[in-house]
Write an enzyme that holds these catalytic residues in place. Structure first.
Site, mmCIF file in Angstrom:
data_model
loop_
_atom_site.group_PDB
_atom_site.id
_atom_site.type_symbol
_atom_site.label_atom_id
_atom_site.label_comp_id
_atom_site.label_asym_id
_atom_site.label_seq_id
_atom_site.Cartn_x
_atom_site.Cartn_y
_atom_site.Cartn_z
ATOM 1 N N LYS A 29 7.364 -2.053 19.693
ATOM 2 C CA LYS A 29 8.957 -1.881 19.950
ATOM 3 C C LYS A 29 9.103 0.006 20.818
ATOM 4 O O LYS A 29 9.132 0.206 21.946
ATOM 5 C CB LYS A 29 9.804 -1.918 18.982
ATOM 6 C CG LYS A 29 11.573 -1.978 19.628
ATOM 7 C CD LYS A 29 11.893 -3.526 20.132
ATOM 8 C CE LYS A 29 13.074 -3.153 20.792
ATOM 9 N NZ LYS A 29 13.467 -4.245 21.354
ATOM 10 N N HIS B 61 -2.830 3.836 0.932
ATOM 11 C CA HIS B 61 -2.349 3.348 2.121
ATOM 12 C C HIS B 61 -2.282 4.893 3.141
ATOM 13 O O HIS B 61 -0.959 5.756 3.166
ATOM 14 C CB HIS B 61 -0.527 2.837 2.001
ATOM 15 C CG HIS B 61 -1.289 0.976 1.751
ATOM 16 N ND1 HIS B 61 -1.399 0.583 1.820
ATOM 17 C CD2 HIS B 61 -1.417 0.907 0.111
ATOM 18 C CE1 HIS B 61 -1.473 -1.217 1.463
ATOM 19 N NE2 HIS B 61 -2.127 -0.487 -0.141
ATOM 20 N N GLY C 275 -4.093 -6.329 1.291
ATOM 21 C CA GLY C 275 -3.255 -7.678 1.164
ATOM 22 C C GLY C 275 -3.274 -7.330 -0.331
ATOM 23 O O GLY C 275 -3.316 -6.673 -1.416
ATOM 24 N N CYS D 220 -7.371 -0.168 0.872
ATOM 25 C CA CYS D 220 -6.957 -0.639 -0.549
ATOM 26 C C CYS D 220 -7.606 -2.052 -0.268
ATOM 27 O O CYS D 220 -8.622 -1.748 -0.231
ATOM 28 C CB CYS D 220 -5.474 -1.075 -0.481
ATOM 29 S SG CYS D 220 -4.740 -1.677 -1.716
ATOM 30 N N TYR D 221 -7.290 -3.529 -1.037
ATOM 31 C CA TYR D 221 -7.746 -4.138 -0.216
ATOM 32 C C TYR D 221 -9.076 -4.364 -0.015
ATOM 33 O O TYR D 221 -9.612 -5.200 0.292
ATOM 34 C CB TYR D 221 -6.737 -5.632 -0.428
ATOM 35 C CG TYR D 221 -7.505 -7.447 -0.281
ATOM 36 C CD1 TYR D 221 -7.635 -7.835 -1.523
ATOM 37 C CD2 TYR D 221 -8.441 -7.605 0.864
ATOM 38 C CE1 TYR D 221 -8.393 -8.951 -1.482
ATOM 39 C CE2 TYR D 221 -8.952 -8.803 0.877
ATOM 40 C CZ TYR D 221 -8.824 -9.582 -0.424
ATOM 41 O OH TYR D 221 -9.536 -9.902 -0.912
ATOM 42 N N ASP E 101 13.692 -4.793 26.268
ATOM 43 C CA ASP E 101 12.354 -5.017 26.894
ATOM 44 C C ASP E 101 12.810 -5.891 28.386
ATOM 45 O O ASP E 101 11.555 -5.651 29.125
ATOM 46 C CB ASP E 101 12.235 -6.871 26.299
ATOM 47 C CG ASP E 101 12.062 -5.995 24.236
ATOM 48 O OD1 ASP E 101 12.027 -4.649 24.607
ATOM 49 O OD2 ASP E 101 13.087 -6.976 23.189
ATOM 50 N N GLU F 177 -1.159 4.998 5.988
ATOM 51 C CA GLU F 177 -0.465 3.914 6.787
ATOM 52 C C GLU F 177 1.445 4.297 6.983
ATOM 53 O O GLU F 177 1.760 4.878 7.684
ATOM 54 C CB GLU F 177 -1.186 3.285 7.401
ATOM 55 C CG GLU F 177 -0.414 2.415 6.472
ATOM 56 C CD GLU F 177 -1.543 1.519 5.932
ATOM 57 O OE1 GLU F 177 -2.009 2.996 5.615
ATOM 58 O OE2 GLU F 177 -1.151 0.646 4.700
#
Ligand code: XMP
Length: 519
Positions: A375, A176, A57, A84-85, A234, A178
């Site tokens: 998605k 990070h 964050g 991180c945060y 979708d 990710e």
């Protein structure tokens, strides 16, 4: 075993990459949900997570009013990973010391692993000062871990770049895992999911289909359901799920607003009516839309006219289906998340018309089978259900269609020109293999004429702009640095093959400050 049995709770502290964490967890076949950082302790307990991830964050834990969570979250005997945060908050809440840095560390860094266990199990980045490449983006850092914690890794700038509690399953990483710039980040996250939390990889799109079909059957019972089919991925996936679940109790309504791309209306009918034998109610509304758009040039006015007429036609069609009680819609997870992250300006820049307004006016109960999916997961479900690859990988297409890509008044002649130019762009994107690498690629017809020369003749014709962007969520976008050869080929073909166009330009604006569409 249910696909939701082993799940992870992600508490969002406002990072730009929170959704990316969720996608990485899901790619590892573990279900997870994102909730705001201030989720109540009772709710957290009843959620039943096998592990909790505290996201990054933009705030500083030392600032008053910075986002925090109940300290008890760290004492529930559920493994926690702070990123991180999240790591700084864990440190702060448990009595360690976080230090403000004068300088922000941003970019690639080498992580030197001190303990190739736990999070770093199976990684050999400890050797010879080589380290693991990781992505850092932080201002503050850990000066002293809380008592009971040990450092697992360090970097040039962070003496404690990763830590864990010696006895409890509490972990923190400064970097990070990710993002793709941490090449082994997935492995680290998986070590948390599978080794620390003991999750089993049950979240697969095959099991999602089975579970969803069963629950749709239970919900719908012997009633009838309507699906608003647009031809996009979708709503197509929703249509397929419904068909699989309740067969001909479901009817798809497909309104051709005359603003679709070349061959699209025929293609949708072919796939759904003929290949899959789905109940398809096709309404040709082209004339009605065009006549209402006559003389209209304002972008928002166009959107409103198209949106309202769509609802009018849809309602009328739906009223011809007696006994329909449900309306199915392709809402995705990013629309559902109560995210605390920065979501762009809140003023209405463009009103986005989709079927959002339908259920209220129609008194139908809403069914949203894709509410849990990102998605990329919807695309995998589409593949699982046998939808053609071309449809699954379609770029997003706006509800008002080509009307907002023809600047100024929409006429049948301009639609024809734009359709041809757009089809050439799509063909070239596909044949060059670039189609799936960009977010959107399309043509825009400009309301200007310019002088050209063709043979010995002076021409005074229209201009087509090519718009191709890269993006992850359409909130921000960058123009694609496309190969000049491919752009050149598009330009040549459009000018030679599309009558009425003598000039092609490439749009090199990013969002913000521009938007993706021109209107
Ligand atoms: P902008 O132009 O706002 O577009 O940068 C962001 C994304 O949204 C799509 N878009 C729309 N979609 N109705 C829609 O359903 C609309 O009125 C609309 N306007 C833009 C656009 O194609 C892009 O993917």
């Amino acid at each position: 075993m249910d696909i939701h049995d082993d799940k992870i709770l992600i508490l969002d502290f406002g990072s730009q990459t929170t959704q990316l964490i969720a996608r990485r967890v899901r790619e590892s076949q573990v279900y997870c949900e994102i909730h705001p950082f201030n989720m109540g302790l009772d709710k957290i307990k009843s959620f039943g997570a096998k592990g909790i991830i505290l996201s990054g964050g933009p705030a500083c834990v030392l600032d008053e009013g910075s986002p925090t969570c109940d300290r008890e979250v760290l004492k529930l005997n559920i493994p926690v990973l702070g990123i991180c945060y999240g790591m700084q908050l864990m440190t702060h809440l448990l009595g360690g010391e976080v230090e403000r840095s004068a300088k922000r560390e941003y970019g690639k860094a080498q992580l030197l692993i001190d303990s190739a266990e736990d999070l770093f199990f199976g990684l050999d980045g400890s050797g010879e000062g080589q380290g693991e490449q990781v992505w850092m983006s932080h201002g503050d850092k850990i000066k002293k871990p809380p008592s009971g914690f040990i450092a697992l890794a360090h970097s040039g700038n962070s003496p404690v770049a990763a830590m864990r509690h010696a006895d409890a399953e509490l972990y923190g990483v400064q970097f990070h895992p990710e993002v793709i710039h941490t090449p082994n980040g997935n492995k680290m996250l998986q070590n948390f999911l599978f080794r620390a939390c003991g999750c089993r990889p049950t979240w697969t799109m095959k099991s999602f289909v089975n579970t969803t079909v069963e629950s749709l059957r239970n919900t719908i019972g012997s009633k009838k359901v309507i699906c608003a089919l647009s031809g996009g991925v979708d709503s197509s996936v929703v249509a397929m799920l419904l068909h699989k679940a309740v067969g001909h109790q479901s009817t798809c309504i497909f309104v051709n607003n005359g603003l679709l791309r070349q061959g699209e209306a025929e293609e949708v009918q072919n796939i759904f009516r003929h290949t899959f034998e789905i109940n398809l109610d096709y309404v040709d509304g082209a004339d009605a839309f065009l006549s209402r758009l006559k003389g209209v040039t304002d972008p928002e006015a166009k959107r409103k006219i198209i949106g309202n007429l769509f609802i009018e036609i849809f309602e009328e069609e739906a009223s011809k289906i007696p006994g329909a009680e449900y309306l199915a819609q392709g809402t995705l997870y990013p629309d559902v998340i109560e995210s605390v992250s920065f979501k762009g300006p809140s003023a209405t820049i463009k009103t986005h018309h989709n079927v959002g307004g339908l259920p209220e006016v129609m008194n139908l109960e809403l069914i949203e089978p894709l509410r849990e999916l990102f998605k990329d997961e919807v695309r995998k479900v589409g593949a699982e259900l046998g939808l053609p690859k071309k449809l699954i990988h379609r770029h997003p297409f706006p509800g008002p269609g080509l009307a907002i890509r023809i600047l100024g008044e929409v006429t049948p002649e301009k639609l024809e020109i734009l359709r041809q130019a757009d089809a050439i762009i799509m063909e070239e994107m596909e044949s060059s293999g670039l189609h799936d690498q960009v977010w959107q690629a399309f043509a825009v017809l400009l309301p200007v004429r310019t002088v050209g020369v063709m043979g010995d003749e002076r021409t005074y014709d229209q201009v087509v702009a090519i718009r191709i962007v890269e993006s992850v969520d359409a909130m921000t976008a960058d123009w694609a640095r496309l190969d000049y050869q491919v752009l050149g080929q598009m330009s040549n073909r459009i000018i030679n093959e599309v009558k009425g166009v003598n000039r092609v330009v490439y749009d090199i604006s990013s969002k913000p400050p521009s938007t993706i569409e021109w209107e």
